[in-house]
Design a protein around this motif. Structure first.
Motif, PDB file in Angstrom:
ATOM      1  N   ALA A  17       9.498 -35.130 -44.438  1.00 34.43           N
ATOM      2  CA  ALA A  17      10.642 -34.458 -43.826  1.00 34.43           C
ATOM      3  C   ALA A  17      10.315 -34.065 -42.386  1.00 34.43           C
ATOM      4  O   ALA A  17       9.158 -33.970 -41.993  1.00 34.43           O
ATOM      5  CB  ALA A  17      10.993 -33.226 -44.653  1.00 34.43           C
ATOM      6  N   ALA A  47      12.930 -27.806 -52.441  1.00 31.15           N
ATOM      7  CA  ALA A  47      12.645 -28.282 -51.085  1.00 31.15           C
ATOM      8  C   ALA A  47      13.902 -28.962 -50.547  1.00 31.15           C
ATOM      9  O   ALA A  47      14.666 -29.572 -51.307  1.00 31.15           O
ATOM     10  CB  ALA A  47      11.477 -29.269 -51.120  1.00 31.15           C
ATOM     11  N   SER A  54      16.440 -33.871 -44.969  1.00 31.14           N
ATOM     12  CA  SER A  54      15.041 -34.192 -44.707  1.00 31.14           C
ATOM     13  C   SER A  54      14.452 -33.290 -43.621  1.00 31.14           C
ATOM     14  O   SER A  54      14.127 -33.724 -42.524  1.00 31.14           O
ATOM     15  CB  SER A  54      14.929 -35.666 -44.307  1.00 31.14           C
ATOM     16  OG  SER A  54      13.575 -36.061 -44.365  1.00 31.14           O
ATOM     17  N   ARG A  55      14.330 -32.000 -43.956  1.00 35.06           N
ATOM     18  CA  ARG A  55      13.736 -31.024 -43.035  1.00 35.06           C
ATOM     19  C   ARG A  55      12.695 -30.219 -43.798  1.00 35.06           C
ATOM     20  O   ARG A  55      12.843 -30.020 -45.007  1.00 35.06           O
ATOM     21  CB  ARG A  55      14.826 -30.109 -42.470  1.00 35.06           C
ATOM     22  CG  ARG A  55      15.812 -30.862 -41.596  1.00 35.06           C
ATOM     23  CD  ARG A  55      17.054 -30.046 -41.329  1.00 35.06           C
ATOM     24  NE  ARG A  55      16.784 -28.950 -40.407  1.00 35.06           N
ATOM     25  CZ  ARG A  55      17.684 -27.996 -40.119  1.00 35.06           C
ATOM     26  NH1 ARG A  55      18.876 -28.009 -40.667  1.00 35.06           N
ATOM     27  NH2 ARG A  55      17.371 -27.037 -39.278  1.00 35.06           N
ATOM     28  N   ARG A  56      11.672 -29.746 -43.071  1.00 34.83           N
ATOM     29  CA  ARG A  56      10.540 -29.088 -43.735  1.00 34.83           C
ATOM     30  C   ARG A  56      10.862 -27.628 -44.082  1.00 34.83           C
ATOM     31  O   ARG A  56      10.391 -26.695 -43.430  1.00 34.83           O
ATOM     32  CB  ARG A  56       9.281 -29.187 -42.874  1.00 34.83           C
ATOM     33  CG  ARG A  56       8.915 -30.626 -42.536  1.00 34.83           C
ATOM     34  CD  ARG A  56       7.619 -30.747 -41.785  1.00 34.83           C
ATOM     35  NE  ARG A  56       6.476 -30.681 -42.660  1.00 34.83           N
ATOM     36  CZ  ARG A  56       6.035 -31.695 -43.403  1.00 34.83           C
ATOM     37  NH1 ARG A  56       6.624 -32.865 -43.358  1.00 34.83           N
ATOM     38  NH2 ARG A  56       4.986 -31.534 -44.168  1.00 34.83           N
ATOM     39  N   ALA A  58      11.409 -25.037 -47.645  1.00 33.30           N
ATOM     40  CA  ALA A  58      11.354 -24.879 -49.100  1.00 33.30           C
ATOM     41  C   ALA A  58      11.596 -23.421 -49.455  1.00 33.30           C
ATOM     42  O   ALA A  58      11.305 -22.510 -48.663  1.00 33.30           O
ATOM     43  CB  ALA A  58      10.001 -25.341 -49.644  1.00 33.30           C
ATOM     44  N   ASN A  76       8.133 -25.317 -42.425  1.00 27.18           N
ATOM     45  CA  ASN A  76       6.975 -26.091 -41.930  1.00 27.18           C
ATOM     46  C   ASN A  76       5.673 -25.709 -42.640  1.00 27.18           C
ATOM     47  O   ASN A  76       4.632 -25.510 -41.987  1.00 27.18           O
ATOM     48  CB  ASN A  76       6.811 -25.907 -40.406  1.00 27.18           C
ATOM     49  CG  ASN A  76       8.033 -26.380 -39.626  1.00 27.18           C
ATOM     50  OD1 ASN A  76       8.647 -27.379 -39.988  1.00 27.18           O
ATOM     51  ND2 ASN A  76       8.385 -25.667 -38.578  1.00 27.18           N
ATOM     52  N   THR A 136       5.320 -28.090 -51.045  1.00 34.34           N
ATOM     53  CA  THR A 136       4.741 -28.672 -49.829  1.00 34.34           C
ATOM     54  C   THR A 136       4.629 -30.187 -49.989  1.00 34.34           C
ATOM     55  O   THR A 136       4.924 -30.951 -49.051  1.00 34.34           O
ATOM     56  CB  THR A 136       3.370 -28.026 -49.523  1.00 34.34           C
ATOM     57  OG1 THR A 136       3.548 -26.620 -49.422  1.00 34.34           O
ATOM     58  CG2 THR A 136       2.799 -28.543 -48.210  1.00 34.34           C
ATOM     59  N   LEU A 139       7.830 -31.968 -49.157  1.00 30.75           N
ATOM     60  CA  LEU A 139       8.109 -32.124 -47.725  1.00 30.75           C
ATOM     61  C   LEU A 139       7.282 -33.245 -47.116  1.00 30.75           C
ATOM     62  O   LEU A 139       7.558 -33.710 -46.009  1.00 30.75           O
ATOM     63  CB  LEU A 139       7.886 -30.793 -46.998  1.00 30.75           C
ATOM     64  CG  LEU A 139       8.736 -29.642 -47.562  1.00 30.75           C
ATOM     65  CD1 LEU A 139       8.439 -28.348 -46.837  1.00 30.75           C
ATOM     66  CD2 LEU A 139      10.229 -29.960 -47.490  1.00 30.75           C
TER      67      LEU A 139
END
Ligand code: NI
Length: 169
Positions: A17, A47, A54-56, A58, A76, A136, A139
């Motif tokens: 992501a 997530a 599709s981004r970091r 969660a 992130n 994690t 991601l």
């Protein structure tokens, strides 16, 4: 807003992501929606790729609404420290109705940014450590079935393919 959960087979779940760089109201709203979507799906972690984004990002709440202070937002995130080993049954909202034993670090420290962009570190053990590692992984485009044996993984994938063919996935 409750988002539908993306299921295994969608490529968004298997690609890394994008890093979050803007910490604004839109991000806060998205995180709120992620908690709402996670609770609606009866999960303890979610997530962003699991709702097709599709981004970091969660969210985690291993108490499932029991303790408001247990709500954790990870932007992130990366696992910076791991210790011990622990095997336990694990599932994923994107792979419904399947569960497998997964061996992971028993203790894990995650480094992440909060909604304001401030970095923090949080240590967890047992279920919380598992959630940090599982989310994690998401991601990074990695699903828990990548941690099990190839034989078990192929069996699950075969069953899913059958369900997709039958229109039941
Ligand atoms: Ni998952």
């Amino acid at each position: 807003m409750i988002y539908p959960i993306v299921k295994f087979g969608d490529p968004v779940l298997e690609k890394p992501a994008e890093k979050v760089t803007v910490f604004d109201e839109e991000l806060k709203k998205l995180v709120e929606d992620m908690f709402e979507s996670m609770y609606a799906a009866r999960g303890v972690g979610l997530a962003a790729p699991q709702i097709g984004i599709s981004r970091r990002i969660a969210v985690v709440d291993i108490t499932f609404k029991e303790d408001p202070n247990a709500k954790i937002v990870l932007i992130n995130p990366e696992i910076v420290q791991k210790q011990g080993r622990h095997s336990q049954t694990e599932g994923c909202l994107s792979i419904p109705d399947f569960r497998e034993n997964v061996s992971r670090a028993q203790m894990a420290t995650v480094r992440a940014q909060d909604l304001n962009g401030n970095w923090f570190e949080k240590m967890g053990d047992d279920l919380l450590a598992r959630a940090f590692q599982h989310e994690t992984d998401h991601l990074n485009g990695k699903l828990y079935i990548s941690h099990i044996s190839a034989i078990k993984r192929d069996l699950i994938k075969r069953k899913i393919r059958k369900l997709i063919k039958a229109g039941e996935w």
